[in-house]
Design an enzyme around this catalytic site. Structure first.
Site, short mmCIF file in Angstrom:
data_model
loop_
_atom_site.label_atom_id
_atom_site.label_comp_id
_atom_site.label_asym_id
_atom_site.label_seq_id
_atom_site.Cartn_x
_atom_site.Cartn_y
_atom_site.Cartn_z
CD GLU A 1 -5.44 2.71 -4.87
OE1 GLU A 1 -5.91 3.85 -4.72
OE2 GLU A 1 -4.42 2.32 -4.24
CB SER B 1 -0.98 0.02 1.18
OG SER B 1 -0.40 -0.49 2.32
CG HIS C 1 -3.37 -1.14 -2.75
ND1 HIS C 1 -3.77 0.15 -2.51
CD2 HIS C 1 -3.13 -1.68 -1.52
CE1 HIS C 1 -3.76 0.37 -1.20
NE2 HIS C 1 -3.39 -0.72 -0.59
CG ASN D 1 -3.58 5.12 1.52
OD1 ASN D 1 -4.57 5.33 2.23
ND2 ASN D 1 -2.96 3.97 1.51
P1 NAI Z 1 0.07 -9.35 8.08
O1 NAI Z 1 1.13 -9.05 9.08
O2 NAI Z 1 -1.32 -9.67 8.54
O3 NAI Z 1 0.56 -10.57 7.18
C1 NAI Z 1 1.83 -10.66 6.60
C2 NAI Z 1 2.16 -12.13 6.43
O4 NAI Z 1 3.36 -12.23 5.68
C3 NAI Z 1 2.41 -12.85 7.75
O5 NAI Z 1 1.64 -14.03 7.80
C4 NAI Z 1 3.91 -13.17 7.71
O6 NAI Z 1 4.20 -14.41 8.35
C5 NAI Z 1 4.17 -13.23 6.23
N1 NAI Z 1 5.54 -12.98 5.83
C6 NAI Z 1 6.38 -12.03 6.32
N2 NAI Z 1 7.55 -12.08 5.64
C7 NAI Z 1 7.45 -13.06 4.73
C8 NAI Z 1 8.31 -13.56 3.71
N3 NAI Z 1 9.53 -13.07 3.54
N4 NAI Z 1 7.86 -14.55 2.92
C9 NAI Z 1 6.63 -15.07 3.08
N5 NAI Z 1 5.76 -14.63 4.05
C10 NAI Z 1 6.16 -13.64 4.84
O7 NAI Z 1 0.08 -8.12 7.07
P2 NAI Z 1 -1.12 -7.59 6.13
O8 NAI Z 1 -1.89 -6.57 6.86
O9 NAI Z 1 -1.81 -8.75 5.53
O10 NAI Z 1 -0.28 -6.79 5.01
C11 NAI Z 1 0.42 -7.44 4.00
C12 NAI Z 1 0.69 -6.49 2.86
O11 NAI Z 1 -0.54 -5.95 2.39
C13 NAI Z 1 1.59 -5.31 3.18
O12 NAI Z 1 2.36 -5.02 2.04
C14 NAI Z 1 0.57 -4.19 3.43
O13 NAI Z 1 1.12 -2.92 3.17
C15 NAI Z 1 -0.49 -4.53 2.40
N6 NAI Z 1 -1.82 -4.02 2.69
C16 NAI Z 1 -2.35 -4.07 3.95
C17 NAI Z 1 -3.62 -3.60 4.20
C18 NAI Z 1 -4.20 -3.66 5.57
O14 NAI Z 1 -5.19 -2.94 5.82
N7 NAI Z 1 -3.69 -4.47 6.47
C19 NAI Z 1 -4.45 -3.02 3.11
C20 NAI Z 1 -3.83 -3.10 1.81
C21 NAI Z 1 -2.55 -3.55 1.64
#
Ligand code: NAI
Length: 505
Positions: A156, A123, A144, A194
Site C-alpha cells: 500500500e 500499518s 506498507h 485493514n
Molecule cells: P519488530 O519488533 O519485529 O522489529 C522492530 C525493529 O525495530 C526491532 O529490531 C527494534 O530493535 C528496532 N527498533 C526499535 N526502535 C528503533 C529505533 N528508534 N531506531 C532503530 N531501530 C529501532 O517489528 P515489525 O513487526 O517488524 O514491525 C515494524 C513496523 O512494521 C511497525 O511499524 C509495524 O506496524 C509495521 N508492520 C508490521 C507488520 C507485521 O505483520 N509485523 C505488517 C506491516 C507493517
C-alpha cells in the site's frame, strides 16, 4: 516519474520481521541496501536471517547459490544512522510508537540528502502526522508491506496530506520493479486492507454471538461456499486476538466510533482470558495436544426432490437451475419473484430479511432461505435457514435438494443475510465508501484485498457479480432488521444503483 534505478541506495531502519524482509526484497531487486537498527546486534541478526532465507530459496532451486551470495553481499549493516547519508530512499520499519518514529524521522531528515525519499512501513499511524515533524513533509510517503514481505505481493503506497502525487508514483513504480503489486491510497485509518477487511471478522463474530451456528460451521460455510482460504474464527486465531482486536479498536476509535467498525464482546472476552489464538494454544478453538477440532454441523442425508419450478430470475443463484437439471430433476420455468418451488417447500436466496419475515409477507409458510456461494459449481457447502413457520418435512426437502447438487448443508438459525451474503455485502459496502471518500480506486481496492488478504475475488467485483441493486437490498434489509447504523448502505452504492453504473468502468 519512473522507478528508482537499481543503483539507488536503499536504507532500512529497524531490522525486525518487516525491516529484514523489506531489505531482502530491495536487495533481490538489485539495490545496494544499508540496514540499521538501534539495538546492539539486531541488524546483524536481521542480516543473518536474510542469509538463511536466501539459502532456503537456493535449496528450493528458486535462486542459484551465486545469486544468493550476491544478494546477501548487497546488504550492509550500519553501525550508525549517519551512514544512511547516501540513500535515495529510507524505509522505516521500527516499533509502532509515534514518538519514537517522530524522533527517527527528524534525525533521518538531518542526515540524508534533501532528495532522499523517507518512507514508513507503519500499518496504523497517520502519514500526515508522521510527516508533520519534518521540515519538508513532502519527502514522506507510506510504503506498507505485508508480512512476510518477501512473499506477500501487496504494497500500500500511502499518501499523507503533503505527499506529492509524483513521489507516490515513484514509490509505486519502484515497488513494481521490486516484483510487488502496489496500490495507491490516501492516509486514512486502516488504509485499504485493514479498513475494508474489518467486516470479514466482525460479521462472523456477530453471527456466532447471535447463535446463527457454531464457529466451526460458520468457518466451514465461509470457506466452502465463499471460497475464502479460512473462516473468520480460524483466521483471527492465527493472527492473534490481541493483534486483531487492537486493530479493530484503533480503526473504530479513529473513525470517531462509527458503529460500522464496532468491536465484538466475544473477542474482548478472548483477549481478557489470555486466549490469544494459536500462539497461546487457545482462542476460539482449542489447540492443546489431543484436542479435537470441532466439525461443522452438517445435515443428515435427505431424499432429493424429483421436480422443481424456477420462478423468475434467480440472479446470482441462476446456476442452481442447471445443476438441478443435470442432477436429473424435472425443471419448469415460470414467472415469479426469483424463488425455487420444490413442490412442498419454497427456496429463496437471502435478501437480508429473515426467512420468517419473508414467509409472513408472502404467506408461504414452508419457506427456506439460502446463502450466497461464490461459484455454485465449486461450492461444497451451503447455509440455509428455515422460517419459524416451516415444517420439518419441508426443511428436509430443501436439504435434499442441495444435497442432490453435491453440497453439504448447514442449517442456520433464522438470522438475516446468513453468512457469505452478509459478509460480502458488508465488505463491498466498506469498499464502496472507501472509493466514495476518494481514499483509493475500485481497482486498487479489489487488488489490495486479493493480494493482501487472499480474498478469492475483490469485494467490488463480487458486488457486481451479485448485482448492485440486490446487494443494496440486502444492506437496506439488514439496516432495517437490526435498526443499527452499522448496516447503513454507502451513498456511493445507492447512487450507482440509481444510475445503473458500475464500480469498475
Ligand atoms: P519488530 O519488533 O519485529 O522489529 C522492530 C525493529 O525495530 C526491532 O529490531 C527494534 O530493535 C528496532 N527498533 C526499535 N526502535 C528503533 C529505533 N528508534 N531506531 C532503530 N531501530 C529501532 O517489528 P515489525 O513487526 O517488524 O514491525 C515494524 C513496523 O512494521 C511497525 O511499524 C509495524 O506496524 C509495521 N508492520 C508490521 C507488520 C507485521 O505483520 N509485523 C505488517 C506491516 C507493517
Amino acid at each position: 516519474m519512473a522507478a528508482l534505478p537499481t543503483t539507488a541506495i536503499v536504507g532500512i531502519v529497524g531490522a525486525g520481521a518487516m525491516g529484514s524482509g523489506i531489505a531482502q526484497v530491495a536487495a533481490q531487486a538489485g539495490h545496494p541496501v544499508l540496514l540499521f537498527d538501534a539495538f546492539d546486534g539486531a541488524a546483524e541478526r536481521g542480516k543473518a536471517g536474510i542469509v538463511a532465507a536466501l539459502a532456503k530459496l537456493a535449496a528450493k532451486g528458486k535462486l542459484d547459490a551465486e545469486q544468493a551470495a550476491a544478494i546477501a553481499d548487497r546488504i550492509s549493516v550500519c553501525g550508525s544512522l549517519e551512514q544512511l547519508a547516501p540513500c535515495a530512499l529510507v524505509v522505516e520499519a521500527i516499533v509502532e510508537k509515534p514518538d519514537v518514529k517522530h524522533e527517527l524521522f527528524k534525525a533521518l531528515e538531518a542526515v540524508t540528502g534533501a532528495d532522499c525519499i523517507l518512507a514508513s512501513n507503519t500499518s496504523s499511524l497517520s502519514l500526515t502526522a508522521l510527516a508533520s515533524v519534518l521540515k519538508n513533509p513532502a519527502r514522506m510517503v507510506g510504503m506498507h508491506f505485508f508480512n512476510p514481505a518477501p512473499v506477500m505481493a501487496l504494497v500500500e503506497v500511502v499518501k499523507g496530506l503533503a505527499t506529492p502525487d509524483d513521489l507516490a508514483r515513484t514509490i509505486a513504480d519502484t515497488a513494481t520493479a521490486w516484483g510487488k503489486a502496489p496500490v495507491l491510497c490516501k492516509s486514512t485509518p486502516g488504509f485499504i486492507v485493514n479498513r475494508v477487511a474489518r467486516p470479514f471478522y466482525a460479521e462472523g463474530m456477530r453471527l456466532a454471538q447471535e447463535g446463527a451456528a457454531d464457529i466451526a460451521t460458520i468457518d466451514a460455510v465461509i470457506r466452502e461456499a465463499g471460497q475464502f482460504r479460512m473462516g473468520p474464527f480460524e483466521l483471527t486465531d492465527m493472527i492473534g486476538h490481541d493483534v486483531n482486536f487492537a486493530v479493530t479498536r484503533s480503526v473504530h476509535a479513529a473513525y470517531f466510533n462509527d458503529p460500522r467498525f464496532l468491536p465484538n464482546l466475544l473477542q474482548q472476552d478472548l483477549v481478557e482470558a489470555g486466549w490469544l489464538g494459536k500462539k497461546t494454544g487457545r482462542g476460539f478453538y482449542d489447540y492443546a495436544d489431543g484436542a479435537e477440532k470441532p466439525q461443522p454441523a452438517t445435515a443428515a442425508p435427505c431424499q432429493a426432490p424429483t421436480a422443481l419450478d424456477v420462478l423468475g430470475d434467480l440472479g446470482p443463484a441462476s446456476a442452481l437451475a442447471d445443476l438441478a437439471a443435470k442432477a436429473g430433476m424435472t425443471l419448469a420455468r415460470m414467472g415469479g419473484a426469483g424463488m425455487i418451488d420444490l413442490h412442498g417447500v419454497t427456496l429463496m436466496l437471502t435478501d437480508g430479511r429473515t426467512a420468517s419475515e419473508v414467509a409472513a409477507v408472502t404467506g408461504i409458510g414452508d419457506l427456506v432461505v439460502f446463502d450466497l456461494a461464490l461459484d455454485w459449481c465449486a461450492a461444497k457447502r451451503i447455509a440455509i435457514a428455515p422460517a419459524g413457520q416451516c415444517s420439518a418435512i419441508a426443511l428436509q426437502r430443501a436439504v435434499g435438494f442441495f444435497q442432490a447438487l453435491g453440497l453439504s448443508v448447514s442449517i442456520f438459525a433464522d438470522v438475516p443475510g446468513l453468512a457469505v451474503m452478509r459478509t460480502i455485502a458488508m465488505l463491498a459496502n466498506e469498499a464502496a465508501d472507501t472509493v466514495y471518500q476518494g481514499v483509493a480506486s475500485a481497482g486498487d481496492i479489489d487488488l489490495a484485498m486479493t493480494k493482501g488478504v487472499n480474498y478469492p475475488l475483490g469485494p467490488l467485483a463480487w458486488a457486481e457479480r451479485v448485482g448492485l441493486a440486490r446487494l443494496l437490498t440486502v444492506l437496506d434489509n439488514l439496516a432495517r432488521t437490526y435498526g443499527e447504523d452499522r448496516y447503513r448502505a454507502s451513498a456511493h452504492l445507492r447512487r450507482l444503483v440509481f444510475a445503473k453504473g458500475r464500480f469498475h468502468d
